[in-house]
Design a protein around this motif. Structure first.
Motif, PDB file in Angstrom:
ATOM      1  N   GLY A 250       0.838  -1.194   0.000  1.00  0.00           N
ATOM      2  CA  GLY A 250       0.000   0.000   0.000  1.00  0.00           C
ATOM      3  C   GLY A 250       0.869   1.238   0.000  1.00  0.00           C
ATOM      4  N   VAL A 251       0.210   2.413  -0.066  1.00  0.00           N
ATOM      5  CA  VAL A 251       0.940   3.675   0.068  1.00  0.00           C
ATOM      6  C   VAL A 251       0.383   4.438   1.255  1.00  0.00           C
ATOM      7  CG1 VAL A 251       1.638   3.961  -2.341  1.00  0.00           C
ATOM      8  CG2 VAL A 251      -0.609   4.799  -1.602  1.00  0.00           C
ATOM      9  N   LEU A 252       1.120   5.431   1.689  1.00  0.00           N
ATOM     10  CA  LEU A 252       0.711   6.256   2.814  1.00  0.00           C
ATOM     11  C   LEU A 252       1.170   7.676   2.526  1.00  0.00           C
ATOM     12  CD1 LEU A 252      -0.730   5.744   5.509  1.00  0.00           C
ATOM     13  CD2 LEU A 252       1.500   5.529   6.592  1.00  0.00           C
ATOM     14  N   SER A 253       0.418   8.656   2.995  1.00  0.00           N
ATOM     15  CA  SER A 253       0.803  10.038   2.747  1.00  0.00           C
ATOM     16  C   SER A 253       2.139  10.326   3.427  1.00  0.00           C
ATOM     17  CB  SER A 253      -0.268  10.993   3.276  1.00  0.00           C
ATOM     18  OG  SER A 253      -0.351  10.912   4.681  1.00  0.00           O
ATOM     19  N   ALA A 254       2.889  11.254   2.850  1.00  0.00           N
ATOM     20  CA  ALA A 254       4.204  11.595   3.385  1.00  0.00           C
ATOM     21  C   ALA A 254       4.109  12.050   4.837  1.00  0.00           C
ATOM     22  CB  ALA A 254       4.832  12.694   2.522  1.00  0.00           C
ATOM     23  N   GLU A 255       3.014  12.745   5.163  1.00  0.00           N
ATOM     24  CA  GLU A 255       2.851  13.238   6.530  1.00  0.00           C
ATOM     25  C   GLU A 255       2.783  12.086   7.529  1.00  0.00           C
ATOM     26  OE1 GLU A 255       1.719  16.222   3.636  1.00  0.00           O
ATOM     27  OE2 GLU A 255       1.032  14.168   3.909  1.00  0.00           O
ATOM     28  N   GLU A 256       2.151  10.976   7.144  1.00  0.00           N
ATOM     29  CA  GLU A 256       2.017   9.824   8.038  1.00  0.00           C
ATOM     30  C   GLU A 256       3.267   8.953   8.046  1.00  0.00           C
ATOM     31  OE1 GLU A 256      -0.232   8.746  10.315  1.00  0.00           O
ATOM     32  OE2 GLU A 256      -0.984  10.779  10.081  1.00  0.00           O
ATOM     33  N   VAL A 257       3.926   8.828   6.897  1.00  0.00           N
ATOM     34  CA  VAL A 257       5.119   7.978   6.788  1.00  0.00           C
ATOM     35  C   VAL A 257       6.212   8.430   7.749  1.00  0.00           C
ATOM     36  CG1 VAL A 257       7.103   7.566   5.262  1.00  0.00           C
ATOM     37  CG2 VAL A 257       4.801   7.011   4.496  1.00  0.00           C
ATOM     38  N   VAL A 258       6.294   9.732   7.983  1.00  0.00           N
ATOM     39  CA  VAL A 258       7.294  10.270   8.908  1.00  0.00           C
ATOM     40  C   VAL A 258       7.141   9.636  10.291  1.00  0.00           C
ATOM     41  CG1 VAL A 258       8.015  12.371  10.103  1.00  0.00           C
ATOM     42  CG2 VAL A 258       7.530  12.438   7.659  1.00  0.00           C
ATOM     43  N   HIS A 259       5.894   9.268  10.663  1.00  0.00           N
ATOM     44  CA  HIS A 259       5.645   8.690  11.987  1.00  0.00           C
ATOM     45  C   HIS A 259       5.826   7.176  12.017  1.00  0.00           C
ATOM     46  CE1 HIS A 259       4.315  12.614  13.142  1.00  0.00           C
ATOM     47  NE2 HIS A 259       3.321  12.605  12.297  1.00  0.00           N
ATOM     48  N   GLN A 260       5.839   6.507  10.860  1.00  0.00           N
ATOM     49  CA  GLN A 260       6.031   5.055  10.826  1.00  0.00           C
ATOM     50  C   GLN A 260       6.983   4.683   9.690  1.00  0.00           C
ATOM     51  OE1 GLN A 260       2.302   3.077   9.374  1.00  0.00           O
ATOM     52  NE2 GLN A 260       1.273   4.823  10.284  1.00  0.00           N
ATOM     53  N   PRO A 261       8.234   5.158   9.773  1.00  0.00           N
ATOM     54  CA  PRO A 261       9.169   4.990   8.652  1.00  0.00           C
ATOM     55  C   PRO A 261       9.553   3.553   8.356  1.00  0.00           C
ATOM     56  CG  PRO A 261      10.313   5.815  10.592  1.00  0.00           C
ATOM     57  CD  PRO A 261       8.854   5.869  10.901  1.00  0.00           C
ATOM     58  N   ILE A 262       9.468   2.660   9.352  1.00  0.00           N
ATOM     59  CA  ILE A 262       9.855   1.271   9.117  1.00  0.00           C
ATOM     60  C   ILE A 262       8.995   0.632   8.033  1.00  0.00           C
ATOM     61  CG2 ILE A 262       8.360   0.289  10.903  1.00  0.00           C
ATOM     62  CD1 ILE A 262      10.603  -1.700  11.507  1.00  0.00           C
ATOM     63  N   THR A 263       7.789   1.157   7.837  1.00  0.00           N
ATOM     64  CA  THR A 263       6.884   0.567   6.842  1.00  0.00           C
ATOM     65  C   THR A 263       7.352   0.804   5.413  1.00  0.00           C
ATOM     66  OG1 THR A 263       5.484   2.545   6.782  1.00  0.00           O
ATOM     67  CG2 THR A 263       4.892   0.845   8.373  1.00  0.00           C
ATOM     68  N   THR A 264       8.374   1.660   5.209  1.00  0.00           N
ATOM     69  CA  THR A 264       8.829   1.925   3.839  1.00  0.00           C
ATOM     70  C   THR A 264       9.917   0.963   3.379  1.00  0.00           C
ATOM     71  OG1 THR A 264      10.567   3.487   4.501  1.00  0.00           O
ATOM     72  CG2 THR A 264       8.354   4.380   4.158  1.00  0.00           C
ATOM     73  N   MET A 265      10.339   0.025   4.235  1.00  0.00           N
ATOM     74  CA  MET A 265      11.363  -0.931   3.812  1.00  0.00           C
ATOM     75  C   MET A 265      10.824  -1.785   2.659  1.00  0.00           C
ATOM     76  SD  MET A 265      13.221  -2.168   7.276  1.00  0.00           S
ATOM     77  CE  MET A 265      11.939  -3.313   7.649  1.00  0.00           C
TER      78      MET A 265
END
Length: 691
Positions: A250-265
């Motif tokens: 899935g994708v997530l807005s940049a504003e939210e990704v900052v709070h859960q960065p591990i999900t971008t691996m």
């Protein structure tokens, strides 16, 4: 003023940044590449946005959304470039990272030679705090605020600005972790903190601890990168929605990704699998294996009915991370993989790679060791240049390196090159077996879908080794990962551990727990701008037989969860266990089923790009696509016709031996194979005998 109508997908790789733009009105796509900028990946990203807009003759006002696959977190972990991190855990559990799982890579036969790698946090940076919860979340001992203040002060004095907090049984009750977070904010307000109940509400304290620490470790770098792109993107397209690809598909807005960065691996491989899934499903194939071949590695995964397989047992580098991620197996079998001779005198290929610098021996930079790309160019399988002539390749330099290597093994030039490709093909085949045979699936039931710069070069050989019925090669295969970013829904995952035997399960409690997870997912999707009617909730659960150490994930039906609905979940578990392991205990009343984790994925669907069928050829023939011939070695040297892929039209059939070439990729069609162009401009490789 230009009406907004274009969505852009950008996948940043080690060598190139791939860009795909889709016109939302016509469904037409525009693709381009720009050099990656490892020093500051944001530069290559912005250059890619501007380049594709210039190609389309548009300004930033035309952009409706930008989706991005990034390797910032992955590379930081793979390279081990982590700042010093602090770890706070429950009193008496200071050694949880040292004890780990007592597992030795490659089995216990390796235990004599294996040296335990350094922990993510050294023992001198671990602090414990009194207080204890039981597995139900009930408080056994109160939180010790004085010890918490002392721990926070220690890290402040030591200059540690990155801290992970994992207390025992915080998945059941986060009260103590929240109290610790408050203390850290008061005593050490400048530190970056991740708490386990905010990262992974799942039992197994070692994996939860490491996952939390990894999240804390990558937070500063990912946060700075995403924030930088967001601000610079506003200069081109003010306020445009900016999404980042997650490893769960899935994708997530940049504003939210900052709070859960591990999900971008692993976000790049995930996007490629989803892009290939849409392309293959549109072409009529619902069971596919994706094979994403790059310069350093090849990523493979399995997709059934458009859904890539998910796992929470993944690792990145040396770090286990129990976040939901697409089940990707990566092998060091890319174009730059180096061929070398092992001490025992055998030929090996990879996992070391020449990368883009210095690159293979045939590159202008003349790397010192022969690679897979050198073998391909010497055998004529690829042209003596890459990217339509942008990178000239030296057949002479590659031949010299391979002759030297072959001489040490008593092999001719052709046999040395063929041997390198054979080993590389078997490495890829073994990875494909890991995601199929090892999961209880028959590899022969699947269509191989190859993409990436080097993904299609060994397709015919893989079909022979694995008995695959066909291979699909999409047009512009190097851009499939960037295209995949435009097919991805917004997705958030939530988990809650609830261990109970099936016979003692309270349907009301299960329904209540799922309702709470769905409420959290719904709130997150509200914040992403999705109306409640558009939101979709996907339930799953992890079950096992009592006494087993690991679980099997199965779907949970929508609607009311009564005893009958829970029974269907148990039945699904028996069936899944049988498929995976070849047996189940469905009829054995002595072997109880146990529920472990409840999971909810909240999905906000987006409009996918349309794949438009092209008309069949109305004039001319496949011969019009021939651009010349070249000597190519298959089983022997053959003067082989070369086809320009852009001139091929639906219905055309290219019989092997042949080589089909395009800007970023090459498809060798071996003798005994044929490539048919379908109505979506895909190449379908099949064996002649299969016709």
């Amino acid at each position: 003023m230009t009406s907004r109508r274009v969505r852009i997908g950008i996948d940043t790789g080690g060598t190139f940044t791939d860009v795909v733009a889709v016109d939302e009105e016509s469904g037409a796509t525009t693709t381009t590449k720009t050099p990656s900028t490892p020093g500051n990946p944001a530069d290559g990203f912005l250059a890619g946005v501007q380049k594709v807009l210039d190609l389309m003759g548009l300004t930033g006002e035309a952009v409706t959304a930008v989706s991005h696959g990034t390797t910032v977190a992955t590379n930081q972990l793979l390279e081990g470039k982590l700042d010093r991190i602090g770890f706070i855990t429950t009193e008496g559990y200071a050694s949880v990272l040292e004890i780990a799982r007592q597992s030795v890579p490659d089995g216990y036969g390796n235990s004599y030679f294996w040296v335990k790698p350094p922990r993510i946090v050294p023992a001198d940076l671990v602090r414990t705090v009194g207080g204890r919860l039981d597995h139900t979340g009930a408080e056994v001992r109160p939180f010790d605020r004085d010890q918490a203040v002392a721990a926070a002060q220690f890290f402040k004095d030591a200059g540690i600005g990155c801290i992970g907090v994992c207390f025992l049984h915080a998945y059941a009750n986060d009260e103590h972790e929240r109290a610790m977070l408050e203390v850290l904010h008061e005593v050490h307000p400048d530190c970056v903190v991740s708490i386990s109940s905010g990262v992974l509400r799942e039992y197994r304290e070692y994996e939860r601890s490491v996952t939390t620490l990894v999240d804390a470790a990558v937070k500063p770098k990912v946060g700075a990168y995403v924030t930088s792109i967001r601000s610079r993107l506003d200069e081109i397209a003010p306020g445009v929605p900016f999404y980042v690809m997650k490893s769960n598909g899935g994708v997530l807005s940049a504003e939210e990704v900052v709070h859960q960065p591990i999900t971008t691996m692993l976000s790049g491989p995930a996007a490629g699998a989803l892009g290939a899934a849409l392309i293959a499903q549109t072409a009529g194939f619902d069971r596919i294996l994706t094979c994403d071949g790059g310069g350093t590695s090849t990523d493979v995964t399995v997709v059934i009915d458009g859904e890539p397989a998910l796992t929470t047992e993944g690792t990145v580098g040396a770090y286990p991370s129990k976040i939901p991620m697409i089940d990707v197996v990566t092998v060091g079998a890319g174009g730059g993989s180096i061929a070398w001779i092992a001490p025992e005198g055998t030929l090996k290929v990879g996992p070391r790679s020449a990368g883009a610098d210095p690159g293979p021996m045939c590159y202008p930079s003349r790397g010192p060791e022969p690679t897979v790309t050198d073998a391909h160019v010497v055998l004529g399988r690829i042209p003596p240049h890459l990217l339509g002539g942008e990178i000239p390749l030296s057949v002479e330099a590659a031949s010299g390196g391979l002759e030297t290597l072959g001489g040490k093994l008593g092999l001719t030039l052709e046999k040395a090159a063929t041997g390198i490709l054979e080993i590389s093909a078997w490495n890829q085949a073994n990875a494909l077996r890991q995601v199929t045979v090892a999961r209880g699936l028959d590899v022969r039931d699947f269509t191989l879908t190859t993409f990436g710069g080097s993904g299609s070069l060994l397709a015919c050989r893989l079909m022979d080794i694995l008995g695959l019925p066909r291979t699909l090669v999409p047009p512009n295969p190097g851009n499939v990962s960037a295209f995949g970013l435009l097919t991805v829904d917004v997705r958030n995952d939530y988990v809650q551990t609830m261990i109970a035997k099936h016979t003692a399960l309270d349907a009301g409690a299960v329904a209540g727990a799922f309702a709470e997870l769905e409420a959290r997912a719904g709130t997150a999707l509200d914040g992403e701008g999705f109306a409640r009617d558009d939101q979709r909730m996907q339930r799953t659960a992890d079950l096992r037989y009592v006494g087993q150490a690991f679980e099997v994930r199965v779907p949970v039906p929508d609607g009311e969860l009564d005893d009958a609905a829970l029974a269907t979940v148990a039945d699904a578990f028996h069936a899944a266990h049988h498929q995976l392991y070849g047996y189940d205990f469905r009829t054995d009343p002595r072997q109880a089923v146990e529920w472990v984790n409840l999971r909810v994925s909240g999905i906000g669907p987006i409009r996918r790009p349309d794949l438009v069928a092209a008309p069949d050829r109305t004039e001319g023939s496949v011969v019009d696509a021939v651009t010349g011939t070249r000597r190519v070695f298959f089983d022997d040297w053959v003067e082989t016709p070369l086809y320009a892929r852009t001139r091929l039209q639906p219905g055309d059939v290219v019989a092997g031996p042949a080589v089909v070439e395009e800007f970023g990729s090459t498809v060798p069609v071996h003798p005994g194979f044929r490539a048919t162009v379908d109505s979506y401009a895909n190449l379908l490789l099949t064996k002649e005998s299969a016709q």
